[in-house]
Design an enzyme around this catalytic site. Structure first.
Site, PDB file in Angstrom:
ATOM      1  CB  CYS A  17      -2.404   7.029   5.832  1.00  0.00           C
ATOM      2  SG  CYS A  17      -1.478   7.350   4.317  1.00  0.00           S
ATOM      3  CB  CYS A  62       5.937   5.083   4.369  1.00  0.00           C
ATOM      4  SG  CYS A  62       6.995   6.414   3.778  1.00  0.00           S
ATOM      5  CB  CYS A  71      -1.041   3.689   8.913  1.00  0.00           C
ATOM      6  SG  CYS A  71      -1.677   2.524   7.696  1.00  0.00           S
ATOM      7  CB  CYS A 102      -0.915  -0.018   1.221  1.00  0.00           C
ATOM      8  SG  CYS A 102      -2.095   1.343   1.279  1.00  0.00           S
ATOM      9  CB  CYS A 103       3.846   2.255   2.019  1.00  0.00           C
ATOM     10  SG  CYS A 103       3.231   2.670   3.662  1.00  0.00           S
TER      11      CYS A 103
HETATM   12 FE1  SF4 Z   1      -1.338   2.742   2.975  1.00  0.00          FE
HETATM   13 FE2  SF4 Z   1      -1.053   3.091   5.615  1.00  0.00          FE
HETATM   14 FE3  SF4 Z   1       1.049   3.321   3.948  1.00  0.00          FE
HETATM   15 FE4  SF4 Z   1      -0.899   5.173   4.000  1.00  0.00          FE
HETATM   16  S1  SF4 Z   1       0.571   4.682   5.663  1.00  0.00           S
HETATM   17  S2  SF4 Z   1       0.048   4.323   2.204  1.00  0.00           S
HETATM   18  S3  SF4 Z   1      -2.727   3.860   4.309  1.00  0.00           S
HETATM   19  S4  SF4 Z   1      -0.138   1.449   4.425  1.00  0.00           S
END
Ligand code: SF4
Length: 243
Positions: free
Chosen positions: A203, A229, A206, A122-123
């Site tokens: 985010c 991240c 998180c 996701c990051c």
């Molecule tokens: Fe995804 Fe969390 Fe990374 Fe944001 S901090 S990009 S929501 S995993």
């Protein structure tokens, strides 16, 4: 310690490294923005709880300096409002809000829950790849990491090289008290979520508030074995012998 020689930048790097140790953070930034990397350097800002320090310094040097802001589309609305307020207050003229690739998100995160299944991926989708795209054409960038954040940042150098690009950490040696003092001295506005106990803000899924006595970033990816991240990847101290 990698025995790495960065020949293209060696003279600039040695100069910057020496100046970074002797000069104040604003003077170090001035050298990079107005001198060595004029027109080829950007500030990357999360507009989080400490971000106003670097934004204020950079605005005082050159309001036209590009500022890259990664909107992961998972941010708190308070962060977006804080960004707008700070940009207005500081008169920043080139803030670039970078979003992830819509097709990639649709393909891999259609339900918006990839952060739960695979936060590293996701990051990568929402931060790492968009930042690499945004930094295309820049030879150097500035960020606000500090040794006082702990964990992987405990030995942060002032100057690094990553992916052939210079990375400046002008606040690497700043303490939490230094940051607080700068906010007070310059009457800088606070991120609105700081009052709710958030000491580090990324985010929504998180980021969590921290309790008294916890590290500043303890609320990031709480409960997971993840502290970064991924945008600060395999970088190396710019000058051999630096830890
Ligand atoms: Fe995804 Fe969390 Fe990374 Fe944001 S901090 S990009 S929501 S995993």
């Amino acid at each position: 310690m990698p025995d790495t020689v960065f020949t293209p930048f060696d003279d600039d790097l040695r100069l910057l490294d020496e100046v970074s140790r002797a000069a104040s953070a604003p003077d170090f930034l001035r050298l990079a923005i107005r001198g060595a990397y004029r027109g080829r350097i950007a500030l990357v800002s999360s507009f989080g709880t400490e971000a106003a320090v670097l934004l204020h310094m950079v605005a005082g040097i050159d309001r036209n300096t590009p500022v890259i802001f990664l909107d992961t589309l998972k941010l708190f609305p308070e962060t977006l409002r804080y960004r707008d307020a700070l940009v207005d207050r500081l008169g920043l003229r080139d803030v670039r809000t970078i979003a992830p690739d819509a097709a990639a998100i649709a393909a891999e995160d259609g339900d918006g829950l990839l952060w739960r299944r695979d936060p590293d991926r996701c990051c990568a989708l929402r931060k790492v790849v968009p930042l690499e795209r945004a930094l295309d054409g820049f030879e150097a960038w500035i960020n606000g990491r500090k040794r006082s954040h702990g964990a992987a940042r405990s030995h942060l150098p002032l100057v690094e090289v990553e992916s052939g690009r210079l990375k400046l950490n002008p606040l690497a040696l700043w303490s939490a008290d230094d940051v607080e003092g700068y906010f007070i001295a310059n009457d800088l506005p606070r991120h609105p979520l700081e009052a709710d106990g958030f000491s580090s803000i990324g985010c929504m899924p998180c980021s969590a508030p921290t309790a008294s006595g916890e590290g500043r970033r303890a609320g990031r990816w709480r409960g997971l074995d993840k502290t970064e991240c991924g945008i600060h990847g395999a970088s190396f101290p710019a000058v051999r012998g630096e830890a």
